[in-house]
Design a protein around this motif. Structure first.
Motif, mmCIF file in Angstrom:
data_model
loop_
_atom_site.group_PDB
_atom_site.id
_atom_site.type_symbol
_atom_site.label_atom_id
_atom_site.label_comp_id
_atom_site.label_asym_id
_atom_site.label_seq_id
_atom_site.Cartn_x
_atom_site.Cartn_y
_atom_site.Cartn_z
ATOM 1 N N PRO A 70 22.383 79.125 16.132
ATOM 2 C CA PRO A 70 23.376 78.072 16.298
ATOM 3 C C PRO A 70 22.806 76.713 15.860
ATOM 4 O O PRO A 70 21.624 76.608 15.525
ATOM 5 C CB PRO A 70 23.664 78.096 17.803
ATOM 6 N N THR A 71 23.633 75.701 15.909
ATOM 7 C CA THR A 71 23.190 74.356 15.540
ATOM 8 C C THR A 71 22.029 73.912 16.426
ATOM 9 O O THR A 71 21.813 74.458 17.513
ATOM 10 C CB THR A 71 24.343 73.345 15.703
ATOM 11 N N LEU A 72 21.324 72.904 15.971
ATOM 12 C CA LEU A 72 20.191 72.381 16.741
ATOM 13 C C LEU A 72 20.638 71.912 18.125
ATOM 14 O O LEU A 72 20.011 72.230 19.133
ATOM 15 C CB LEU A 72 19.529 71.221 15.990
ATOM 16 N N LYS A 73 21.720 71.168 18.161
ATOM 17 C CA LYS A 73 22.212 70.659 19.445
ATOM 18 C C LYS A 73 22.634 71.806 20.364
ATOM 19 O O LYS A 73 22.368 71.766 21.570
ATOM 20 C CB LYS A 73 23.376 69.702 19.217
ATOM 21 N N ALA A 74 23.272 72.825 19.810
ATOM 22 C CA ALA A 74 23.705 73.958 20.627
ATOM 23 C C ALA A 74 22.508 74.695 21.219
ATOM 24 O O ALA A 74 22.563 75.158 22.359
ATOM 25 C CB ALA A 74 24.563 74.909 19.803
ATOM 26 N N ARG A 75 21.423 74.795 20.469
ATOM 27 C CA ARG A 75 20.222 75.464 20.982
ATOM 28 C C ARG A 75 19.740 74.782 22.262
ATOM 29 O O ARG A 75 19.468 75.433 23.266
ATOM 30 C CB ARG A 75 19.100 75.434 19.940
ATOM 31 N N ARG A 76 19.653 73.469 22.187
ATOM 32 C CA ARG A 76 19.182 72.692 23.345
ATOM 33 C C ARG A 76 20.189 72.786 24.492
ATOM 34 O O ARG A 76 19.812 72.986 25.644
ATOM 35 C CB ARG A 76 18.976 71.243 22.930
ATOM 36 N N GLN A 77 21.473 72.631 24.175
ATOM 37 C CA GLN A 77 22.519 72.684 25.193
ATOM 38 C C GLN A 77 22.524 74.024 25.932
ATOM 39 O O GLN A 77 22.704 74.061 27.140
ATOM 40 C CB GLN A 77 23.894 72.428 24.572
ATOM 41 N N TRP A 80 11.705 74.044 16.854
ATOM 42 C CA TRP A 80 12.930 74.764 16.507
ATOM 43 C C TRP A 80 14.164 73.991 16.954
ATOM 44 O O TRP A 80 15.176 73.946 16.264
ATOM 45 C CB TRP A 80 12.952 76.160 17.120
ATOM 46 N N GLU A 81 14.093 73.389 18.145
ATOM 47 C CA GLU A 81 15.233 72.628 18.647
ATOM 48 C C GLU A 81 15.421 71.320 17.871
ATOM 49 O O GLU A 81 16.532 70.817 17.763
ATOM 50 C CB GLU A 81 15.072 72.319 20.140
ATOM 51 N N ARG A 128 10.561 85.540 10.863
ATOM 52 C CA ARG A 128 11.485 86.676 11.020
ATOM 53 C C ARG A 128 11.506 87.301 12.422
ATOM 54 O O ARG A 128 12.558 87.363 13.048
ATOM 55 C CB ARG A 128 11.152 87.739 9.971
ATOM 56 N N GLY A 129 10.379 87.769 12.921
ATOM 57 C CA GLY A 129 10.369 88.435 14.234
ATOM 58 C C GLY A 129 10.767 87.496 15.353
ATOM 59 O O GLY A 129 11.553 87.852 16.235
ATOM 60 N N ASN A 130 10.219 86.289 15.318
ATOM 61 C CA ASN A 130 10.559 85.301 16.338
ATOM 62 C C ASN A 130 12.003 84.841 16.186
ATOM 63 O O ASN A 130 12.676 84.571 17.169
ATOM 64 C CB ASN A 130 9.625 84.093 16.252
ATOM 65 N N ARG A 131 12.467 84.760 14.963
ATOM 66 C CA ARG A 131 13.853 84.352 14.713
ATOM 67 C C ARG A 131 14.826 85.357 15.322
ATOM 68 O O ARG A 131 15.827 84.971 15.933
ATOM 69 C CB ARG A 131 14.095 84.210 13.213
ATOM 70 N N LEU A 132 14.547 86.636 15.164
ATOM 71 C CA LEU A 132 15.406 87.666 15.761
ATOM 72 C C LEU A 132 15.432 87.540 17.279
ATOM 73 O O LEU A 132 16.493 87.610 17.898
ATOM 74 C CB LEU A 132 14.938 89.060 15.344
ATOM 75 N N ALA A 133 14.260 87.352 17.873
ATOM 76 C CA ALA A 133 14.176 87.222 19.328
ATOM 77 C C ALA A 133 14.887 85.960 19.805
ATOM 78 O O ALA A 133 15.638 85.990 20.790
ATOM 79 C CB ALA A 133 12.715 87.213 19.769
ATOM 80 N N TYR A 134 14.663 84.843 19.107
ATOM 81 C CA TYR A 134 15.280 83.572 19.488
ATOM 82 C C TYR A 134 16.799 83.637 19.324
ATOM 83 O O TYR A 134 17.542 83.197 20.206
ATOM 84 C CB TYR A 134 14.681 82.458 18.627
ATOM 85 N N ALA A 135 17.262 84.207 18.232
ATOM 86 C CA ALA A 135 18.700 84.343 18.004
ATOM 87 C C ALA A 135 19.332 85.229 19.079
ATOM 88 O O ALA A 135 20.410 84.908 19.601
ATOM 89 C CB ALA A 135 18.969 84.912 16.610
ATOM 90 N N HIS A 136 18.665 86.306 19.438
ATOM 91 C CA HIS A 136 19.164 87.203 20.487
ATOM 92 C C HIS A 136 19.250 86.452 21.813
ATOM 93 O O HIS A 136 20.257 86.523 22.524
ATOM 94 C CB HIS A 136 18.256 88.428 20.611
#
Length: 89
Positions: free
Chosen positions: A18-25, A51-52, A60-68
Motif C-alpha cells: 500500500p501507499t507509504l502513509k497507509a503502511r504507517r496508518q 520502508w514507511e 523479495r522475501g521481506n516484501r512478501l512478508a511485509y505485504a502479507h
C-alpha cells in the motif's frame, strides 16, 4: 485465463504494497511499534523506518512478508487503510 497468467496475477497481488502513509496508518491502528513489526518480519527496525518513509524497498522475501502483514492489518483495520490511501497524492 491460462495458468501462467493466473500465477503472474497472484504474484503481483501478493507482493503489492500500500501507499507509504497507509503502511504507517495500518501499523498505528494496530498499536504496533516499528520494532514489533520488524521483529515479526525478521528485519531490523531501521528497515521498517525506511520502508514507511519510502527511502528503501524491501527485498523479495521481506516484501512478501511485509505485504502479507499489511494485508492482514488492512482486513482488520479497513478504515486505516482507506485514510492512509486517500491522504497520499
Amino acid at each position: 485465463m491460462s495458468d501462467p497468467l493466473r500465477r503472474i496475477d497472484a504474484l503481483v497481488e501478493e507482493d503489492t504494497l500500500p501507499t507509504l502513509k497507509a503502511r504507517r496508518q495500518l501499523r498505528l491502528a494496530a498499536g504496533l511499534t516499528q520494532a514489533e513489526v520488524a521483529e515479526a518480519i525478521g528485519v531490523k527496525r531501521l528497515a521498517i523506518v525506511r520502508w514507511e518513509a519510502g527511502a528503501a524497498q524491501p527485498h523479495r522475501g521481506n516484501r512478501l512478508a511485509y505485504a502479507h502483514f499489511l494485508r492482514r492489518l488492512a482486513a482488520k483495520y479497513p478504515d486505516a487503510a482507506i485514510e492512509g490511501a486517500s491522504d497520499e497524492g
